[in-house]
Design a protein around this motif. Structure first.
Motif, PDB file in Angstrom:
ATOM      1  N   ILE A 750     -95.652  38.121 -70.600  1.00  0.00           N
ATOM      2  CA  ILE A 750     -95.877  39.257 -71.495  1.00  0.00           C
ATOM      3  C   ILE A 750     -94.678  40.191 -71.363  1.00  0.00           C
ATOM      4  O   ILE A 750     -94.284  40.559 -70.245  1.00  0.00           O
ATOM      5  N   ASP A 752     -93.627  43.533 -71.397  1.00  0.00           N
ATOM      6  CA  ASP A 752     -94.253  44.849 -71.282  1.00  0.00           C
ATOM      7  C   ASP A 752     -93.402  45.936 -71.924  1.00  0.00           C
ATOM      8  O   ASP A 752     -93.928  46.879 -72.541  1.00  0.00           O
ATOM      9  N   SER A 770     -94.531  40.693 -67.488  1.00  0.00           N
ATOM     10  CA  SER A 770     -95.725  40.437 -66.684  1.00  0.00           C
ATOM     11  C   SER A 770     -95.987  38.939 -66.690  1.00  0.00           C
ATOM     12  O   SER A 770     -95.726  38.257 -67.683  1.00  0.00           O
ATOM     13  N   GLY A 771     -96.570  38.443 -65.588  1.00  0.00           N
ATOM     14  CA  GLY A 771     -96.892  37.021 -65.464  1.00  0.00           C
ATOM     15  C   GLY A 771     -96.520  36.506 -64.090  1.00  0.00           C
ATOM     16  O   GLY A 771     -95.706  37.098 -63.373  1.00  0.00           O
ATOM     17  N   GLN A 815     -89.076  38.579 -78.877  1.00  0.00           N
ATOM     18  CA  GLN A 815     -89.406  39.896 -79.448  1.00  0.00           C
ATOM     19  C   GLN A 815     -88.113  40.551 -79.907  1.00  0.00           C
ATOM     20  O   GLN A 815     -87.098  40.524 -79.212  1.00  0.00           O
TER      21      GLN A 815
END
Length: 906
Positions: A750, A752, A770-771, A815
């Motif tokens: 993720i 963040d 995250s992960g 992203q």
């Protein structure tokens, strides 16, 4: 002649010497060495706490039970621990005779330890000769008191003792002053009297008659107390007369030692007081090792007209110096070493010290000390303990005689002119026996073995003391004749010739009836057995033909013997071979086997009742040596494959010998990764995990089982995380190996945050993810390059794409993010390049509410741009503005305000 009013008094005094000889039954000396004489022949003791190069002393009670011993510094009790207050005595283990122990006469439980130091220095009264008392009356374990009471400040390393007279139980303790002491008392013999009243500390002094040039060497009394021998290591060997009534020394003479430059060290008298023995050495530097020393053992005949001329050499060897000491068995023992700190595990023995010349029979290294080590010293005793007449005179023992059932013997002593003789049996006077010899025979009707004690008393009838001889006589029965003895052995494996190897001692218990006092020797024929010649080794005897008889000579302690034939039989019967397989559980090639599991295989199809014993080799099985005792588990001694042997017996007769193969099967050999990844993005699809089976034996069959899934495939398919265990089993043996893999579920990453620093000369982006996976990132190009660091700099203004992927190829995400920036110039010439000026990094999703205004150098507003539009084309009211610098102000939607300028180029 000394008159004694009560005959019982004379008898008791005579018996005092006989019984008290038990005081010398235990010796401790050297490094952990010892001897016990309780059974006649010395037995090695290795339980002592003594570690001494020279001086030592030991004492036992009258029955031969150990009381205590010392090196002159520390006193050890019968349990080999230090007595209470038993440390710090003023002797020295490097002193020739550092200590001697004398019981206080007629005072049970009180013992005097006399000590002498190795060096004496004027003015130091705590050296020289001192005494301490060991008291058993106040503490049964013994306690040392009156420790280190001084007797003599300066003395040589010499102590000896002898009973005062035949009418007085008092004991003389004698030492010799050394030349390092007070000049008024050097080279003087000191005699201190110990009686039932205690120690008289006022000595009787006598001139030694020579200069004490070297303090080292033994001082010894003859057992009858009439002679004194003094070894003066660098100064020679001296012999003197001693008057035991007065304690004085006279008539000192020097004895020559034929070997040049030899130094006397050990001295001892024969039990009959006739012969003096000296152990001398070349006195080389004690620091020199083996090979630099030489020693001589010499006998002197004290009855010879010329004592010096009578000397006979009994041994010339490369030994270092060593002490001599009479034993309770009437033999003289010699301490042996190769150098000062290089000892030996044995003692020499003068077997017949009462015999003239070489008939004395010196036996070198005759006594095995086991783990004990001999150096220079042996424990001294009150020499009167050994003042007994030898009335047996068989060159075996002076006190013990063994006879056969019905055998006669003549006890006696050489006649002495004018002497009176008397004989006692078991303490009772034998009436009418007044000769110097006595015929003895076994009493009728007694059970054997039977023991009786004879005492011979010789009164010289010339005013001197009565002499005593004792013989303990034991009659033994002849061995019972064993008949019909045979020994059945199995045939050697792989042969059919009726030959094998035998352990003849397997019939020894039948031959002796279990009597451990009997001895057995084995011979090829009856003549050799009868004459006790050509004995054969009973263990490993190889018969020469299938039908053979050997002969055993069975002898009791008295030497009575019988001859017994033993038929040797070879069995050609066969048993089955066996195989025991085991699993190599620890991968070493070694494991424990229960050999009894081979019994059924060995006896399969064999009828009858048999016992099976297992052995490491065929020879051991044939000889019944080193049995692998059950029920203990046996660990193979050869990795993976070993053969042991089963001996099948019927009443101890060998029926057959067969092999038992011990095969250790290696466990299935494979490898499995300890950790693997399952991708969360794949769920619920399964992933496959495959071990490495390249080392498995392709000739064997295996099964596979995974836990907890229960899958039975060689590989694992699962979508579950956690521990998964694989068991691979050899179908034929059941041997298995397990391995565990831990599957970790890797999460989809993720993003963040993408924190940017823009509108600068160096635009940057910092990524927060995250992960639980191992991730890497790239900018703008999905193919990379990827990096571990979550930071980028030098970013151009505009829009960028962040790519995040799993290093384990589980997943990839992306992203877009914006970098706000401004062009420094634009060229609105219609060529399609830089035709418009616009703020970069703004979109309908990013800062769409931004306000952009453009001014000329005078601050006139020229244009307000749509942040989502194409940008400014360099015109004002439709007219091209000239090339120049123009100013802008950007009010971002997030509240930031930027002001700067750019260039319009034409």
């Amino acid at each position: 002649m000394h008159k004694i009013v009560l005959l019982t008094g004379v008898f008791l005094l005579g018996m005092l010497n006989v019984c008290a000889q038990g005081q010398a039954n235990n010796w401790y000396f050297g490094y952990g060495a010892g001897l016990n004489f309780s059974t006649g022949s010395p037995r090695a003791l290795t339980d002592g706490s003594l570690y001494t190069l020279e001086g030592c002393a030991t004492i036992s009670d009258d029955d031969g039970n150990l009381l205590f011993y010392t090196d002159g510094i520390t006193v050890y009790g019968a349990n080999h621990s230090i007595l209470t207050n038993g440390t710090g005595l003023f002797g020295n283990p490097s002193s020739t005779q550092s200590a001697i122990i004398i019981p206080q006469p007629d005072t049970p439980g009180i013992y005097y330890i006399f000590t002498v130091d190795t060096t004496t220095r004027q003015g130091e009264t705590n050296e020289g000769v001192n005494y301490s008392i060991v008291d058993f009356t106040s503490d049964p374990a013994g306690v040392v008191r009156e420790k280190n009471t001084p007797l003599l400040n300066y003395a040589a390393e010499k102590l000896s003792a002898v009973i005062k007279s035949c009418t007085d139980n008092s004991v003389w303790l004698v030492t010799l002053s050394s030349a390092s002491g007070n000049q008024n008392f050097i080279n003087t013999v000191y005699a201190f009297q110990l009686s039932s009243s205690g120690l008289d500390t006022t000595p009787v002094r006598s001139s030694a008659g020579f200069v004490v040039e070297d303090p080292r060497g033994n001082l010894k009394f003859s057992p009858d107390g009439t002679k004194l021998a003094i070894a003066n290591a660098s100064g020679g060997l001296f012999l003197a007369d001693f008057d035991s009534e007065s304690g004085t020394v006279t008539n000192t003479q020097r004895l020559n030692i034929n070997s040049a430059n030899y130094a006397a060290y050990g001295v001892e008298f024969s039990p009959n007081n006739r012969f003096l023995y000296s152990a001398s050495s070349n006195n080389e530097d004690s620091r020199l090792g083996a090979g630099n020393h030489f020693s001589s053992l010499i006998q002197y005949d004290l009855e010879a007209a010329d004592i010096n001329a009578s000397q006979v050499s009994l041994d010339e060897s490369g030994y270092y110096r060593g002490s001599l000491q009479l034993g309770p068995d009437g033999k003289i023992y010699r301490a042996l070493s190769l150098a000062y700190e290089e000892g030996l595990n044995s003692l020499g023995v003068i077997e017949n010290p009462n015999a003239l010349g070489t008939a004395a029979n010196y036996n070198d290294q005759a006594i095995d000390l086991g783990t004990g080590v001999s150096y220079q010293g042996l424990p001294p005793f009150n020499q009167s303990l050994f003042n007994e007449l030898d009335i047996i005179q068989n060159s075996i023992s002076t006190t013990q005689l063994t006879l056969c059932d019905g055998e006669n013997y003549v006890l006696g002593y050489e006649p002495v002119a004018g002497a009176l003789y008397s004989w006692y049996k078991d303490g009772n006077l034998i009436a009418g026996e007044t000769n110097n010899q006595l015929n003895i025979s076994q009493p009728a009707g007694v059970s054997l073995p039977y023991t009786e004690t004879y005492e011979f008393r010789l009164d010289p009838n010339d005013g001197s003391c009565e002499k005593v001889g004792v013989a303990e006589v034991t009659y033994y029965a002849y061995p019972a004749a064993a008949t019909g003895l045979s020994l059945t052995q199995c045939e050697d494996a792989g042969t059919a010739d009726g030959l094998s190897i035998f352990n003849l001692t397997q019939v020894q218990e039948e031959l002796t009836g279990g009597d451990t006092d009997f001895t057995v020797s084995y011979h090829l024929n009856a003549t050799d057995a009868a004459t006790e010649s050509n004995a054969i080794d009973p263990v490993g005897y190889e018969n020469t033909n299938p039908t053979e008889t050997v002969y055993a000579r069975v002898t009791n302690p008295a030497g009575c013997s019988i001859t017994v034939p033993i038929d040797l039989i070879v069995s050609s019967s066969a048993a089955n071979t066996a195989v025991l397989e085991g699993c190599d559980l620890d991968d070493t090639g070694f494991a424990e086997f229960d050999l009894s599991q081979a019994d059924a295989q060995v006896l399969d199809g064999v009828s009858g009742n048999y016992e099976i014993h297992y052995y490491p080799t065929e020879e051991a099985a044939l000889l019944e040596d080193s049995a692998l005792e059950l029920p203990q588990l046996y660990t193979n001694q050869t990795a993976y494959n070993e053969t042991v042997y089963a001996r099948v017996e019927n009443n101890n007769a060998c029926f057959a010998i067969s092999t038992v193969a011990l095969i250790l099967i290696p466990r299935p050999d494979f490898s499995l990764e300890t950790e693997a990844i399952y991708c969360e993005a794949s769920y619920p699809e399964t992933q496959t995990y495959s071990p490495d089976y390249s080392d498995l034996d392709p000739s064997r069959i295996y099964t596979y089982e995974w836990f907890p899934e229960g899958q039975t495939t060689p590989y694992l398919e699962t979508n579950l995380s956690g521990d998964h265990t694989l068991r691979v089993t050899d179908v034929n043996t059941g041997c298995f190996r397990e391995a565990t893999i831990t599957i970790v579920e890797e999460q989809i990453p993720i993003i963040d945050n993408i924190e940017v620093t823009d509108a600068t000369e160096n635009n940057t982006a910092t990524i927060t993810l995250s992960g639980n996976g191992a991730y890497e990132v790239a900018i703008d190009d999905e193919t990379g390059p990827y990096q571990d660091e979550l930071f980028f700099d030098g970013l151009t203004p505009g829009f960028h794409t962040l790519y995040v992927r799993s290093k384990n190829a589980c997943t990839a995400i992306s992203q877009e993010f914006s970098i706000i920036g401004f062009s420094k110039y634009f060229t609105p010439n219609g060529d399609g390049y830089h035709d418009y000026w616009q703020v970069k990094g703004i979109s309908a999703m990013v800062q769409p509410g931004t306000v952009i205004r453009i001014f000329n150098r005078y601050g006139k507003l020229l244009k307000e741009l749509n942040p989502l539009g194409q940008g400014w084309d360099g015109t004002f009211s439709g007219t091209n503005l000239p090339a120049d610098d123009y100013w802008f102000q950007v009010n971002l939607e997030d509240g930031r305000v930027f002001k700067s300028h750019f260039t319009l180029k034409r």
